[in-house]
Scaffold this active site. Structure first.
Site, mmCIF file in Angstrom:
data_model
loop_
_atom_site.group_PDB
_atom_site.id
_atom_site.type_symbol
_atom_site.label_atom_id
_atom_site.label_comp_id
_atom_site.label_asym_id
_atom_site.label_seq_id
_atom_site.Cartn_x
_atom_site.Cartn_y
_atom_site.Cartn_z
ATOM 1 N N GLY A 31 0.809 -1.214 0.000
ATOM 2 C CA GLY A 31 0.000 0.000 0.000
ATOM 3 C C GLY A 31 0.838 1.258 0.000
ATOM 4 O O GLY A 31 2.071 1.220 0.086
ATOM 5 N N SER A 32 0.160 2.391 -0.066
ATOM 6 C CA SER A 32 0.853 3.669 -0.205
ATOM 7 C C SER A 32 1.665 4.034 1.036
ATOM 8 O O SER A 32 2.764 4.589 0.921
ATOM 9 C CB SER A 32 -0.155 4.781 -0.518
ATOM 10 N N THR A 33 1.150 3.714 2.230
ATOM 11 C CA THR A 33 1.902 4.013 3.452
ATOM 12 C C THR A 33 3.100 3.087 3.580
ATOM 13 O O THR A 33 4.189 3.507 3.978
ATOM 14 C CB THR A 33 0.994 3.908 4.688
ATOM 15 N N ASP A 43 2.612 -3.055 8.235
ATOM 16 C CA ASP A 43 1.637 -2.921 7.153
ATOM 17 C C ASP A 43 0.712 -1.749 7.451
ATOM 18 O O ASP A 43 0.664 -1.251 8.582
ATOM 19 C CB ASP A 43 0.835 -4.215 7.002
ATOM 20 N N GLY A 89 -7.724 -3.124 0.539
ATOM 21 C CA GLY A 89 -7.973 -2.184 -0.542
ATOM 22 C C GLY A 89 -7.027 -2.381 -1.714
ATOM 23 O O GLY A 89 -7.375 -2.107 -2.859
ATOM 24 N N GLU A 140 -1.251 -10.823 3.359
ATOM 25 C CA GLU A 140 -1.063 -9.964 4.530
ATOM 26 C C GLU A 140 -1.498 -10.676 5.804
ATOM 27 O O GLU A 140 -0.809 -10.620 6.830
ATOM 28 C CB GLU A 140 -1.845 -8.661 4.344
ATOM 29 N N LYS A 176 -7.626 7.262 8.822
ATOM 30 C CA LYS A 176 -8.003 5.846 8.832
ATOM 31 C C LYS A 176 -8.620 5.427 10.168
ATOM 32 O O LYS A 176 -9.109 4.305 10.297
ATOM 33 C CB LYS A 176 -6.775 4.979 8.531
#
Length: 215
Positions: free
Chosen positions: A27-29, A79, A94, A101, A119
């Site tokens: 993911g982006s983070t 994560d 998403g 995961e 979030k």
């Protein structure tokens, strides 16, 4: 929100130790975390990746990607999440990598979740709940979900997971008992993985506020 994601990711580096083999999500983070891993003076032995996307990113930084079957229990998994409640229970998936995961989270002693403040929620469910499904069971699983919940499953058309499966996103849920719902949905034939991380929730949540906040 990019700065908030970066703050959370860089704070997580403090929990990484030399010679660790760590789990890395998607993911982006997490992308910010991988970049931080590539620039930290700490040197890990390698990483177990939850997706082909993260694998490619790790390799760009010269980090060896290892198979979970060859590593055993991991000391740390980092994560992101799509939603996080006050009890560190999560909605994830998403990015369609929820199954791997969840496997890595289960195999790790410590699961650190890194998120931006947006979030955080009081009750899970505003973000559609992803469910990975065997392709031939897509319609069956959708009917079962509607029979068991108030949610509306929507096929995420055009998306095939790294495992060769499809994703149903369940909209309009108000998840008051995440552990129970996770168990119930897992019983539907054809369901591979439910994007609720409630039974195995995060051990620590780093929120990328200014300064970062630990939940």
């Amino acid at each position: 929100m990019s700065e908030a994601k970066r703050r959370a990711a860089e704070k997580a580096i403090e929990y990484v130790e030399n010679d660790m083999i760590i789990g890395v999500g998607t993911g982006s983070t997490v992308a910010y975390f991988i970049d931080a891993l590539g620039h930290t003076p700490k040197r890990i032995k390698g990483a177990v990746s939850s997706s082909e996307q993260s694998t490619a990113h790790l390799k760009q930084h010269g980090i060896e990607v290892l198979e979970l079957n060859h590593t055993g229990t991991l000391p740390l998994y980092v994560d992101g999440a799509d939603e996080c409640d006050p009890y560190k229970r999560l909605i994830k998936g998403g990015g369609a990598s929820l199954t791997r995961e969840k496997i890595i989270a289960e195999a790790s002693k410590q699961f650190i979740c890194i998120i931006d403040p947006n979030k955080q929620v009081a009750t899970l469910g505003k973000f559609p709940l992803p469910i990975e499904v065997i392709p031939m069971a897509r319609s069956l699983v959708a009917r079962q979900i509607m029979a068991r919940t108030d949610g509306q499953p929507v096929w995420r058309e055009g998306v095939i997971t790294d495992n060769g499966n499809v994703i149903l996103d369940v909209h309009h849920l108000c998840i008051t008992d995440p552990v129970k719902l996770e168990q119930e949905l897992n019983q539907i034939p054809g369901v591979v993985c439910v994007g609720l991380f409630a039974r195995r929730c995060a051990d620590l949540v780093i929120i990328g506020s200014e300064p970062p906040h630990i939940l």
